[in-house]
Every structure is written in structure tokens, then in C-alpha cells.
Design a protein around this motif. Structure first.
Motif, short mmCIF file in Angstrom:
data_model
loop_
_atom_site.label_atom_id
_atom_site.label_comp_id
_atom_site.label_asym_id
_atom_site.label_seq_id
_atom_site.Cartn_x
_atom_site.Cartn_y
_atom_site.Cartn_z
N PRO A 282 0.81 -1.22 0.00
CA PRO A 282 0.00 0.00 0.00
C PRO A 282 0.85 1.27 0.00
CG PRO A 282 -0.02 -1.03 2.17
CD PRO A 282 0.68 -2.00 1.25
N TYR A 283 2.14 1.13 0.23
CA TYR A 283 3.04 2.27 0.26
C TYR A 283 3.61 2.58 -1.12
CZ TYR A 283 6.56 5.34 2.46
OH TYR A 283 7.34 6.42 2.84
N PHE A 284 3.35 1.74 -2.12
CA PHE A 284 3.89 1.96 -3.46
C PHE A 284 3.41 3.30 -4.02
CE2 PHE A 284 3.31 1.29 -8.16
CZ PHE A 284 4.65 1.38 -8.49
N ASN A 285 4.34 4.15 -4.40
CA ASN A 285 4.07 5.47 -4.97
C ASN A 285 3.22 6.34 -4.06
OD1 ASN A 285 4.65 7.27 -7.05
ND2 ASN A 285 2.70 6.88 -8.07
N SER A 286 3.30 6.11 -2.76
CA SER A 286 2.51 6.86 -1.79
C SER A 286 3.09 8.26 -1.57
CB SER A 286 2.48 6.09 -0.46
OG SER A 286 1.98 6.90 0.58
N SER B 279 9.06 2.76 -4.36
CA SER B 279 9.29 2.40 -5.76
C SER B 279 9.03 0.93 -6.08
CB SER B 279 10.73 2.76 -6.16
OG SER B 279 11.66 1.84 -5.60
N VAL B 280 8.76 0.11 -5.07
CA VAL B 280 8.58 -1.33 -5.33
C VAL B 280 7.13 -1.73 -5.04
CG1 VAL B 280 9.42 -3.65 -4.87
CG2 VAL B 280 10.98 -1.71 -4.66
N ALA B 281 6.45 -2.25 -6.05
CA ALA B 281 5.04 -2.59 -5.92
C ALA B 281 4.82 -3.88 -5.14
CB ALA B 281 4.40 -2.70 -7.30
N TRP B 282 5.71 -4.88 -5.36
CA TRP B 282 5.59 -6.18 -4.68
C TRP B 282 6.93 -6.46 -3.98
CZ3 TRP B 282 3.86 -9.36 -9.60
CH2 TRP B 282 2.60 -8.93 -10.01
N PRO B 283 7.19 -5.94 -2.80
CA PRO B 283 8.53 -6.00 -2.23
C PRO B 283 8.85 -7.15 -1.28
CG PRO B 283 7.21 -4.35 -1.10
CD PRO B 283 6.30 -5.01 -2.09
N THR B 284 7.98 -8.16 -1.18
CA THR B 284 8.20 -9.19 -0.16
C THR B 284 9.54 -9.91 -0.31
OG1 THR B 284 5.83 -9.56 0.08
CG2 THR B 284 7.27 -11.31 0.84
N GLN B 285 9.97 -10.18 -1.54
CA GLN B 285 11.23 -10.90 -1.76
C GLN B 285 12.43 -9.96 -1.82
OE1 GLN B 285 8.82 -12.95 -4.96
NE2 GLN B 285 10.55 -14.37 -4.85
N GLY B 286 12.17 -8.65 -1.68
CA GLY B 286 13.22 -7.67 -1.90
C GLY B 286 13.88 -7.20 -0.62
N LEU B 287 15.21 -7.13 -0.66
CA LEU B 287 16.01 -6.68 0.47
C LEU B 287 16.50 -5.26 0.22
CD1 LEU B 287 17.35 -7.73 3.17
CD2 LEU B 287 19.40 -8.10 1.77
N PHE B 288 16.13 -4.35 1.11
CA PHE B 288 16.57 -2.96 1.03
C PHE B 288 17.80 -2.80 1.93
CE2 PHE B 288 12.05 -3.08 0.20
CZ PHE B 288 11.85 -2.17 -0.83
#
Length: 338
Positions: free
Chosen positions: A135-139, A317-326
Motif C-alpha cells: 500500500p506504500y507503493f508510490n505513496s 518504488s517497489v510494488a511487490w517487495p516481499t522478496q526484496g532486500l533494502f
């Protein structure tokens, strides 16, 4: 279906201009909590340095104990870790910085994705499936926990204590002045890893930010000395030793396992930080090449230039970030208040 046809109207509007978002207030030190692994001396040393340099309140320092530096932990262990962290946070904390290199994954989830959005075990049976929408994508929100019930998270790697301190110093240096810089976007010969090319910003000058946007058809960016943003798609990115990154630089490559920080099958996202970037992103399990699982170039640049901090701009910037490491220094904000 071409990527552009998959965009929501919101992202299409965003793509029309890189800095159309009104100036935003970046995340503040008192809104960030840092999590220290007391079983890891490097974590303890870097966390103390970060707290001192950024002025993080003592009440925002959370201590946990994770012996052995496991690269991945299971869902049950993670649930206890998250409960331990959350129990020590006040309502004003909007984001969390984990100060260690490993663990960086929870089964097939990235630890940052699992912490912020919640662990998603269903992805582990089919990692190429669509991820949970953020829900934070492009918020436009400047208070993710207050507005969305999400605490953003990032990992500050500590594999090298001196390297981590240098990274922190780069993040802080980004806030002093706006320097001439370049944003570089490469459409490479690796077609499977080029799914973001349709979202590259228009090339040209952004005079009020002293920024030049360059879009190239090339596999290597060579010799650039002003890199603020570098986004490409390759399993291994060559030429990093020829580049100079300015403080606050963001850099990432679309590939399957950039977030497997200590793996060796593809280039680790740690290489970006070692080359001089201030933050990066990579996935920890096979995501396939869904653009939604990687930072959207236009959305990232738009929010960063509007004044968001690293952690806010990358998460937006990430729409589906579950697999993504920041990973990186979360409070860097080169355009804060400008």
C-alpha cells in the motif's frame, strides 16, 4: 503484455514527469529505530557509530540476540524476533534499521519485506507468483506507520565495520549540499533482465536539481564520475571500479539473487555499496522478472528528487517487495527541504 499496459493510472501520471510530487519532508532520526544484534560485535560497533552520527534517541535502540549469523531464518524464529522488536517501539517510530549483514532472509522472503509487510509463506511454493501489493507503493505519505500501519525497514550491512562507517558518512554527507549529478539507466543485451526499460525516465536535464538523466543501450557504464542513480539489468555488473558515486547514490541491478548478500551465484547487492553507493536493493529468492518486484525507475527518481529519504524513496518504488532486500543508510536525503 508490454509493461506499460500493466501500469496503473497513477504510475502513468508519474511517468509523465520525474519530479511532479510536491516537496516532501524526509524521515527524521527520532522516527527511526535501530536494531542491534548483541551476539555480533560488528553489529554492536556499527550501531553505536550510527546512533552517534545520526543522533538516534536512546529509546529507539532495540537489542536482540541472534547467534551464528545465519543467512536465512525460519518463519517461527522470525515471528519471535519481530515480536521482540515491535514490543520495544513507540508509536512515533516510522521505520526500522537492522544493523547486521545476516540474517537477510526469512525462508523465501527478504527480512525487510517480511518485517514491513508481514511474512508470506505462500510465495515459497511458487516464488515466481505475484507478490503481496504494497500500500506504500508510490505513496505521498511521510508517516508510513501512522498512515498505513507499516514500519519501513532496511538493513545496514556490517560485513566490514569500516565499510559500514564509510557508508554512514556518505549518507550524512548527502545532506549538506546539492552537487551536479547524473542518473544513468541501461537497457542491456540481457533481454530477460530489461523489464524495467519501459519505465526509464526521459533523458535530459533537471536544472533545479542539477541533475542529468541519461538512458543508454549498453551493458556497461564506464567512467562516469557523478553517479546519483544507476539502474540496470545484468547478473553481473562490470565496470564498477571505474565509477564515482556521489553521496546519497542509489544503485541496483535487476537479477534473481542480488539480495543473497553472501551468495556467489550472481552479483551481490553489497558490491554496489562497496563501490560507493549509499543504498541498493536485491531479491533473495527467484522472483522471475516481474518489474513489480524491483524498484520502478521513474517512481524512485520522482520521490527521491522530491526530498524523500533513501528508505522512503526505495520503498515507494517497489510494488511487490516481499522478496526484496533494502540495504544501505536509510536517512540519506540529498534533496531534503530543497
Amino acid at each position: 503484455m508490454p509493461p506499460a499496459r500493466l501500469l496503473s493510472r497513477l504510475v502513468l501520471l508519474c511517468a509523465a514527469g520525474a519530479i511532479s510530487v510536491p516537496a516532501a519532508a524526509a524521515l527524521k532520526p527520532e522516527q527511526l529505530a535501530i536494531v542491534v544484534n548483541d551476539a555480533d560485535p560488528s553489529s554492536v560497533a556499527v550501531a553505536a557509530y550510527y546512533r552517534s552520527r545520526r543522533g538516534i534517541p536512546a529509546a529507539n535502540v532495540v537489542h536482540v540476540n541472534i547467534p551464528g549469523k545465519p543467512r536465512r531464518i525460519g518463519a517461527a524464529r522470525f515471528r519471535l524476533l519481530k515480536e521482540e522488536i515491535d514490543s520495544q517501539l513507540g508509536p512515533g517510530v516510522q521505520a526500522v534499521l537492522m544493523v547486521w549483514t545476516a540474517p537477510y532472509a526469512v525462508d523465501c522472503n527478504a527480512i525487510t519485506g517480511a518485517y514491513t509487510l508481514g511474512y508470506d509463506g505462500s510465495l515459497c511454493s511458487k516464488t515466481c507468483a505475484a507478490g503481496q501489493p504494497s500500500p506504500y507503493f508510490n505513496s505521498r505519505s511521510a508517516r508510513p506507520f501512522t498512515d498505513h500501519g507499516l514500519r519501513l525497514s532496511m538493513l545496514l550491512p556490517t560485513e566490514s565495520v569500516q565499510g559500514a562507517k564509510d557508508l554512514v558518512d556518505r549518507g550524512i554527507a548527502a545532506g549538506f549540499r546539492t552537487v551536479p549529478a547524473g542518473a544513468y539507466y541501461l537497457a542491456t543485451s540481457d533481454s530477460a533482465r530489461n523489464t524495467r526499460a519501459g519505465f526509464f525516465p526521459r533523458p535530459g536535464r533537471v536544472p533545479e536539481r542539477r541533475l542529468t538523466v541519461t538512458v543508454l543501450r549498453a551493458d556497461v557504464l564506464d567512467g562516469a564520475r557523478d553517479v546519483l542513480v544507476y539502474q540496470t539489468g545484468m547478473a553481473q555488473v562490470a565496470g564498477l571500479d571505474t565509477l564515482r558515486f556521489v553521496p546519497g547514490a542509489l544503485a541496483d541491478h535487476l537479477t534473481s539473487l542480488g539480495g543473497d548478500l553472501l551468495g556467489n551465484s550472481q552479483m551481490s547487492s553489497l558490491r554496489w555499496l562497496e563501490a560507493g553507493a549509499t543504498a541498493s536493493y536485491g531479491t533473495v529468492s527467484e522472483p522471475c522478472n516481474h518489474w513489480q518486484k524491483f524498484p520502478n525507475p521513474t517512481v524512485l527518481l520522482r520521490h527521491y528528487l522530491a526530498g524523500n529519504s533513501v528508505i522512503e524513496a526505495y520503498w515507494k518504488s517497489v510494488a511487490w517487495p516481499t522478496q526484496g532486500l533494502f540495504i544501505g543508510e536509510p536517512l540519506a536525503a540529498p534533496y531534503r527541504g530543497r
